[in-house]
Structures are given as structure tokens and as C-alpha cells.
Motif scaffolding. Structure first.
Motif, PDB file in Angstrom:
ATOM      1  N   LEU A 147     -42.878 -34.951 -77.884  1.00 50.29           N
ATOM      2  CA  LEU A 147     -43.671 -34.118 -77.221  1.00 50.29           C
ATOM      3  C   LEU A 147     -43.393 -32.714 -77.687  1.00 50.29           C
ATOM      4  O   LEU A 147     -42.201 -32.230 -77.324  1.00 50.29           O
ATOM      5  CB  LEU A 147     -43.667 -34.136 -75.672  1.00 50.29           C
ATOM      6  CG  LEU A 147     -44.538 -33.255 -74.984  1.00 50.29           C
ATOM      7  CD1 LEU A 147     -46.107 -33.612 -75.299  1.00 50.29           C
ATOM      8  CD2 LEU A 147     -44.218 -33.635 -73.427  1.00 50.29           C
ATOM      9  N   SER A 148     -44.111 -31.805 -78.549  1.00 56.60           N
ATOM     10  CA  SER A 148     -43.819 -30.478 -78.680  1.00 56.60           C
ATOM     11  C   SER A 148     -44.778 -29.776 -77.702  1.00 56.60           C
ATOM     12  O   SER A 148     -45.340 -30.437 -76.853  1.00 56.60           O
ATOM     13  CB  SER A 148     -44.387 -30.134 -80.205  1.00 56.60           C
ATOM     14  OG  SER A 148     -45.905 -30.172 -80.287  1.00 56.60           O
ATOM     15  N   GLY A 149     -45.029 -28.364 -77.845  1.00 52.22           N
ATOM     16  CA  GLY A 149     -45.366 -27.734 -76.837  1.00 52.22           C
ATOM     17  C   GLY A 149     -46.858 -27.274 -77.382  1.00 52.22           C
ATOM     18  O   GLY A 149     -47.825 -26.856 -76.770  1.00 52.22           O
ATOM     19  N   PRO A 169     -48.717 -18.988 -75.663  1.00 51.08           N
ATOM     20  CA  PRO A 169     -47.658 -18.675 -76.898  1.00 51.08           C
ATOM     21  C   PRO A 169     -46.510 -19.453 -76.704  1.00 51.08           C
ATOM     22  O   PRO A 169     -45.753 -19.475 -75.471  1.00 51.08           O
ATOM     23  CB  PRO A 169     -47.837 -17.002 -76.946  1.00 51.08           C
ATOM     24  CG  PRO A 169     -48.226 -16.664 -75.571  1.00 51.08           C
ATOM     25  CD  PRO A 169     -49.017 -17.935 -74.794  1.00 51.08           C
ATOM     26  N   TYR A 170     -45.814 -20.089 -77.603  1.00 52.56           N
ATOM     27  CA  TYR A 170     -44.520 -20.335 -77.550  1.00 52.56           C
ATOM     28  C   TYR A 170     -43.896 -20.701 -79.044  1.00 52.56           C
ATOM     29  O   TYR A 170     -44.688 -20.719 -79.970  1.00 52.56           O
ATOM     30  CB  TYR A 170     -44.460 -21.813 -76.923  1.00 52.56           C
ATOM     31  CG  TYR A 170     -44.730 -23.006 -77.812  1.00 52.56           C
ATOM     32  CD1 TYR A 170     -43.808 -24.065 -78.254  1.00 52.56           C
ATOM     33  CD2 TYR A 170     -46.101 -23.170 -78.293  1.00 52.56           C
ATOM     34  CE1 TYR A 170     -44.205 -24.892 -78.828  1.00 52.56           C
ATOM     35  CE2 TYR A 170     -46.434 -24.361 -79.093  1.00 52.56           C
ATOM     36  CZ  TYR A 170     -45.318 -25.139 -79.235  1.00 52.56           C
ATOM     37  OH  TYR A 170     -45.555 -26.135 -80.290  1.00 52.56           O
ATOM     38  N   GLU A 171     -42.698 -20.859 -79.101  1.00 54.98           N
ATOM     39  CA  GLU A 171     -42.142 -21.016 -80.335  1.00 54.98           C
ATOM     40  C   GLU A 171     -41.559 -22.482 -80.406  1.00 54.98           C
ATOM     41  O   GLU A 171     -41.099 -23.007 -79.408  1.00 54.98           O
ATOM     42  CB  GLU A 171     -40.556 -20.165 -80.193  1.00 54.98           C
ATOM     43  CG  GLU A 171     -40.691 -19.036 -79.639  1.00 54.98           C
ATOM     44  CD  GLU A 171     -40.463 -19.154 -78.273  1.00 54.98           C
ATOM     45  OE1 GLU A 171     -39.574 -19.767 -78.016  1.00 54.98           O
ATOM     46  OE2 GLU A 171     -40.825 -18.334 -77.451  1.00 54.98           O
ATOM     47  N   ASP A 172     -42.032 -22.876 -81.348  1.00 57.69           N
ATOM     48  CA  ASP A 172     -41.429 -24.557 -81.709  1.00 57.69           C
ATOM     49  C   ASP A 172     -40.324 -24.275 -82.571  1.00 57.69           C
ATOM     50  O   ASP A 172     -40.605 -23.578 -83.438  1.00 57.69           O
ATOM     51  CB  ASP A 172     -42.814 -25.376 -82.141  1.00 57.69           C
ATOM     52  CG  ASP A 172     -42.261 -26.956 -82.020  1.00 57.69           C
ATOM     53  OD1 ASP A 172     -41.407 -27.243 -81.406  1.00 57.69           O
ATOM     54  OD2 ASP A 172     -43.125 -27.724 -83.052  1.00 57.69           O
ATOM     55  N   CYS A 173     -39.322 -25.259 -82.399  1.00 55.10           N
ATOM     56  CA  CYS A 173     -38.341 -25.251 -83.340  1.00 55.10           C
ATOM     57  C   CYS A 173     -38.764 -25.593 -84.811  1.00 55.10           C
ATOM     58  O   CYS A 173     -38.078 -24.918 -85.774  1.00 55.10           O
ATOM     59  CB  CYS A 173     -37.213 -26.134 -82.894  1.00 55.10           C
ATOM     60  SG  CYS A 173     -37.927 -27.889 -82.863  1.00 55.10           S
TER      61      CYS A 173
HETATM   62 MG    MG Z   1     -46.813 -28.093 -83.188  1.00 54.77          MG
END
Ligand code: MG
Ligand code: ATP
Length: 388
Positions: A182-184, A338-342
């Protein structure tokens, strides 16, 4: 006062032993769904009946309509198995409808063959009675403004006017247990929902690169789990740091292979968690053609990192269809925050789209894979995320 909610499920395709298991699992899930509202479900000839306090009626209907395996639910009124009582209750229910609802249809289902009137006879008796009371009412079998349904059970009769659609599918838990990556983003929550729909219990794993990714992006994932849990009661969420892995990849591998290498590490970690938790398949939100890591070549190379079964429920869907589902299951608004995914950190502008397994393995031979996996697993934190 207690209310009764009739729950219908798709019984047609079920045969023999499968049917018994389906019903038992569904009964457990229905009880788990309404437990917090002090409701209770019981089996009733091809249906379930949920009884609970009046003041939680709407909440229970809403929650029951999100239990996989449920086709529809209706708030019902109960009366004695007696045609005069049924007539009186029908009249009382119809009287409360707005005056412009003046075309109708009656639909009777007689589970109890001992009831003295057949279904068509009951339809006629009730229809004639309602028209006698209200001469403006007209029977319209094709397009009625309201439909009054009657279920003739073994000890009681049940009448209802509305049906709320359920999600269909199979009761969660009946086909096994899985781990959702599960990513964001928009896709993976939808993949998780589709997986649950086919009866798999879902746990989730999220990879982060704190402090390069924020706590807020982790909170977002918790929120997505909450939304999924509203179909499933709870989602165990495993949160793992891949910061050390990313730093190592950054130092020792070409930039354009970083995503593939990171993904392979993610799959390996997911495999370890699955082994510990007895989970039988990994679920991802991967699709074909959306981004560089989603070519057949890339997916194949990523796939080879573990021996696990990997399911990709979104493969047959267009992006617009995925978004439509995300809106429907109420994860979309959270996913687009908005978010940062690794994966977006330290990542190349032009990743390789046709990676070669031999080259990937060559770079991996320069890494301390086991050490990195151990370090990642040492960061693992598990929380049980429940619905609101
Ligand atoms: Mg993604
Ligand atoms: P999503 O919308 O689910 O983020 P995506 O279209 O952005 O998917 P990718 O970034 O290629 O696609 O990710 C593919 C899949 O890999 C995701 O759907 C998810 O299952 C998994 N994944 C990616 N990033 C993470 C992460 N940080 N933690 C857990 N799983 C991840």
C-alpha cells in the motif's frame, strides 16, 4: 425498540460445501460489522436477519451495505403469518408514502409453503386491499413508483419498500489471507478493495523513507487503511523503513535502475512479512503501461525477486475506471492529497523501461541483501487499523 434488517446474498452460484462455508463466514462478518451498534445477525432460510436498536438503524444499514458477499439490505417490518395482519401492516406502510407515489407492484416470496396462499395469490389479495383503501393506486408491474415486497417466513412475515445495494463479492476471509503493498497513491487502495471483494483477508505493508518522507505521508496511509477497514473491520498495517536500502542503492547502483532494485527489495520484505504472518499472496496496484516500472519487462524482473504469488487486480482496468472505483470506495480524496512516496525520492527522471535480470542481479551481488533486509525488518511496526 428493535429494528430488523434483512440481508440478501448471492446464493445462486453457491453449491454444496461452499455454500455452508460462505454462509458461516458471512454470518461472522455481519456480526462483526454490527457488533459496535449492539446488533446481532442470524441465519434465516437463504437470508440473514439483523436485529438491533432503533437509534442505530441507519448506521447499521450503511455498514451492512459494505460487507462483501451482501447483495442488498432492507429495513423490514415484521408481523404475524396471517393474511389480515399482513394487509394491515401493508396499508400502514403505504399510507406513509408521498401521495405522488401512486403506481405500485407487490412482490411476494413464500419460503414457508405452509402459508395458505401462494405468492401470486398473496400479491392479488394485498393489491386489491390497498386499492380498496386508496382508489387512486394503480398497479404497474413494469415501472411502479413503489414496490412493496413481502417475505413469508416460517414464523413471521416481513414487509419492506426499499433495498440498499451491497458490494456483492465473497465474504472476507473465505478465500485466504494476503498482503497488500500500500503506497499513498490512487491505485493500491483500489487493488486492496478488489482483493477483499473476492474474499481475501488483507493485511497491508507500507514502505517509507523517513526522514526523507514525512510522518504525514504515513498518516495518509493509516487513513487509507481506515477507509478499507470500513469494509473489513480491521486492517493490520505493517510500516517498514527502506531509508537504509535507498541510501545503499543510491551509493552503489546506477540511478536508472534504482526503482527496479528498490521494488525487488520491497517484494522481498513483503515475502518475509507474509511468511511470518501466514499470508499467501502479495497484492499490488500495478497496472500495465502507466509508468516506466510497469512494462512487462520491468514487472517480470521485479516478480523474480520472490517466489510468492503476486496478484495485480487492476490489470484489466483503465485509469479512469480505477479513479471511478477510488471515488466509490471513498479513498480518492485521501489518495490525491500531496505526499512524498519513497519511490519518488532519489529516483531518476528516466528509469530503464526494459531491465535485464542478469544486469540487475549483478548489481545486487554487490549489496548485502540479507543485512539490508534484516535492518528493514528491525524497523517494522505493526498497528491494527480499525474503521472509524
Ligand atoms: Mg504511487
Ligand atoms: P499507486 O497509485 O498504488 O501508488 P502507482 O500507479 O503510483 O500505484 P507505482 O508507483 O509503480 O504505481 O507502484 C506500483 C505498486 O507498488 C503500488 O500500487 C503499490 O502496490 C506498490 N508500492 C509502491 N510504493 C509503495 C510504498 N511506498 N509502500 C508500499 N507499496 C508500494
Amino acid at each position: 425498540m428493535a429494528v430488523k434488517i434483512l440481508v440478501r446474498y448471492g446464493e445462486i452460484a453457491l453449491k454444496g460445501k461452499n455454500r455452508g462455508q460462505f454462509e458461516q463466514q458471512l454470518l461472522r462478518n455481519l456480526n462483526a460489522a454490527v457488533n459496535r451498534y449492539h446488533g446481532r445477525a442470524e441465519k434465516m432460510h437463504g437470508r440473514f436477519m439483523v436485529t438491533g436498536p432503533d437509534e442505530h438503524c441507519d448506521l447499521m444499514i450503511n455498514r451492512l451495505s459494505r460487507v462483501f458477499g451482501v447483495v442488498s439490505v432492507s429495513l423490514v417490518r415484521e408481523t404475524e403469518l396471517d393474511i389480515d395482519r399482513i394487509k394491515m401492516l401493508a396499508a400502514e406502510m403505504v399510507e406513509r408514502l408521498p401521495a405522488d407515489q401512486d403506481t405500485f407492484k407487490i412482490e411476494t416470496r413464500r419460503s414457508n409453503k405452509k402459508f395458505p396462499y401462494s405468492s401470486p395469490e398473496t400479491n392479488h389479495l394485498l393489491g386489491a386491499y390497498l386499492q380498496e383503501l386508496n382508489p387512486n393506486l394503480v398497479v404497474d408491474l413494469k415501472n411502479p413508483s413503489f414496490k412493496l415486497s413481502v417475505e413469508l417466513g416460517y414464523s413471521k412475515a416481513y414487509l419492506f419498500l426499499d433495498r440498499v445495494a451491497g458490494p456483492g463479492g465473497l465474504p472476507v476471509g473465505i478465500t485466504g489471507r494476503s498482503l497488500l503493498l500500500l503506497s499513498g497513491g490512487i491505485d493500491s487502495p483500489v487493488a486492496g478493495w478488489l482483493t477483499m471483494k473476492r474474499g481475501l483477508f488483507v493485511e497491508a505493508v507500507h514502505f517509507h523513507s523517513f526522514p526523507f518522507t514525512s510522518h504525514r505521508s504515513q498518516e495518509k496511509v493509516v487513513e487509507l487503511c481506515r477507509k478499507l477497514a470500513s469494509y473489513n473491520n480491521k486492517i493490520p498495517l505493517h510500516i517498514v523503513s527502506v531509508t537504509a536500502i535507498q541510501k545503499e542503492l543510491n551509493a552503489k547502483c546506477p540511478e536508472d535502475l534504482a526503482i527496479i532494485l528498490l521494488r525487488r527489495m520491497m517484494y522481498r520484505i513483503a515475502e518475509i512479512i507474509s511468511y511470518k504472518r501466514g499470508l499467501q499472496a502479495l497484492i499490488t496496484g500495478e497496472n500495465l503501461g502507466q509508468v516506466a516500472s510497469q512494462t512487462l519487462e520491468s514487472i517480470n524482473v521485479i516478480d523474480k525477486a520472490t517466489g510468492m504469488l503476486i496478484l495485480r487486480p487492476l490489470l484489466g482496468l483503465d485509469k479512469s475506471e480505477i479513479i471511478e472505483l477510488a471515488v466509490k470506495i471513498d479513498t480518492y480524496e485521501t489518495s490525491i492529497l500531496p505526499y512524498e512516496d519513497c519511490c519518488t525520492l532519489f529516483m531518476p527522471k528516466s528509469p530503464v523501461t526494459k531491465p535485464k535480470l542478469t544486469i540487475i542481479e549483478k548489481y545486487e551481488s554487490n549489496l548485502d541483501i540479507e543485512g539490508l533486509l534484516n535492518e528493514a525488518m528491525a524497523s517494522l511496526e505493526t498497528t491494527i487499523v480499525k474503521e472509524y
